[in-house]
Design an enzyme around this catalytic site. Sequence first.
Site, PDB file in Angstrom:
ATOM      1  N   LYS A 195      14.076  11.733  74.935  1.00 36.03           N
ATOM      2  CA  LYS A 195      13.720  10.971  76.139  1.00 36.03           C
ATOM      3  C   LYS A 195      14.454  11.514  77.355  1.00 36.03           C
ATOM      4  CE  LYS A 195      11.851   7.840  78.727  1.00 36.03           C
ATOM      5  NZ  LYS A 195      11.943   6.387  78.534  1.00 36.03           N
ATOM      6  N   THR A 235      15.573   2.983  76.648  1.00 31.86           N
ATOM      7  CA  THR A 235      16.162   4.294  76.912  1.00 31.86           C
ATOM      8  C   THR A 235      17.647   4.076  77.128  1.00 31.86           C
ATOM      9  OG1 THR A 235      14.142   5.159  77.915  1.00 31.86           O
ATOM     10  CG2 THR A 235      16.196   6.302  78.425  1.00 31.86           C
ATOM     11  N   LYS A 262      19.625   5.005  86.087  1.00 31.29           N
ATOM     12  CA  LYS A 262      20.388   4.838  84.840  1.00 31.29           C
ATOM     13  C   LYS A 262      20.101   5.969  83.864  1.00 31.29           C
ATOM     14  CE  LYS A 262      18.512   2.559  81.697  1.00 31.29           C
ATOM     15  NZ  LYS A 262      17.601   2.786  80.536  1.00 31.29           N
TER      16      LYS A 262
END
Length: 300
Positions: free
Chosen positions: A180, A105, A248
């Site tokens: 995502k 990701t 993150k």
Amino acid sequence: MTVLPAITKDTRIGWIGTGVMGLSMCGHLMAAGHPATVFNRTQAKAEPLLAKGAAWAESPRAVAEASEVVFTIVGYPDDVRRVYFEPDGVLAGLAPGKVAVDMTTTSPSLAVEIDAAARRKGAHALDAPVSGGDVGAKNAALSIMVGGEAAVFEAVRPLFERLGRIIALQGAAGCGQHTKMCNQIVIAGSMIGVCESLLYATRAGLDPQAMLGAISKGAAGCWSLENLAPRILKGDFAPGFMIDHFVKDMGIALEESRRMGLALPGLTLVNGLYAEAARCGFGREGTQALFLALQRMAQA
């Protein structure tokens, strides 16, 4: 003419990143008969795959040189950039017709950059982040969100089908990563609800197990409630997906939303709570460890 790999059981695959997710995912492809070449910063973490017959490579470039389709799943965007763009990176070893699939990701703009660099070499790239955590990886039940050319996606689909149950092309390069981000935004909201509901149940004197049984099959039902709430009750905060990595991801989503002129106050709130959880020392724990940070805040 665009050259694409014809996937057979003899197709040589490469795997870079043998952590919580990558170890199981590469294992599924090897179990299907694909010869594998692997690399990880810490070789010891790749030992289970080496014991099953995988070949070790000394660099991402060497993995790409030995493979027809190279998969990467590492930690952070900076890790992805190093793995692909350094002199001993994937792109240096990616010959025409080969495919690089980044399942990390990371930022959509980096996915676009990798795609453009692969095209210049006559090769191909897909961004294919996943959802489902360690359980989904172990059970080959991941949701795989893909960005890239349709023809490349269809060529690689047989490999994706060894890893997940929901596999969908979302659009051009970067669109897998954008999808995502949508996934992570939903999870951010559901995780705060799961953790606060358990805190509330405990303070109200309820049996948390009975409470979960009552609400998990109704309108409140969700993956996090089914899979992570039971771990919380068992005191199991081991990472299927680490808080540091979730922070993150939320940071990427907030950065992208600012670029698009979009305000996401809910995500901003949850990101702050998870950042506090990391400051409390829970960054290497699973996302369900938000419960511990909220518990600490409630007792302060």
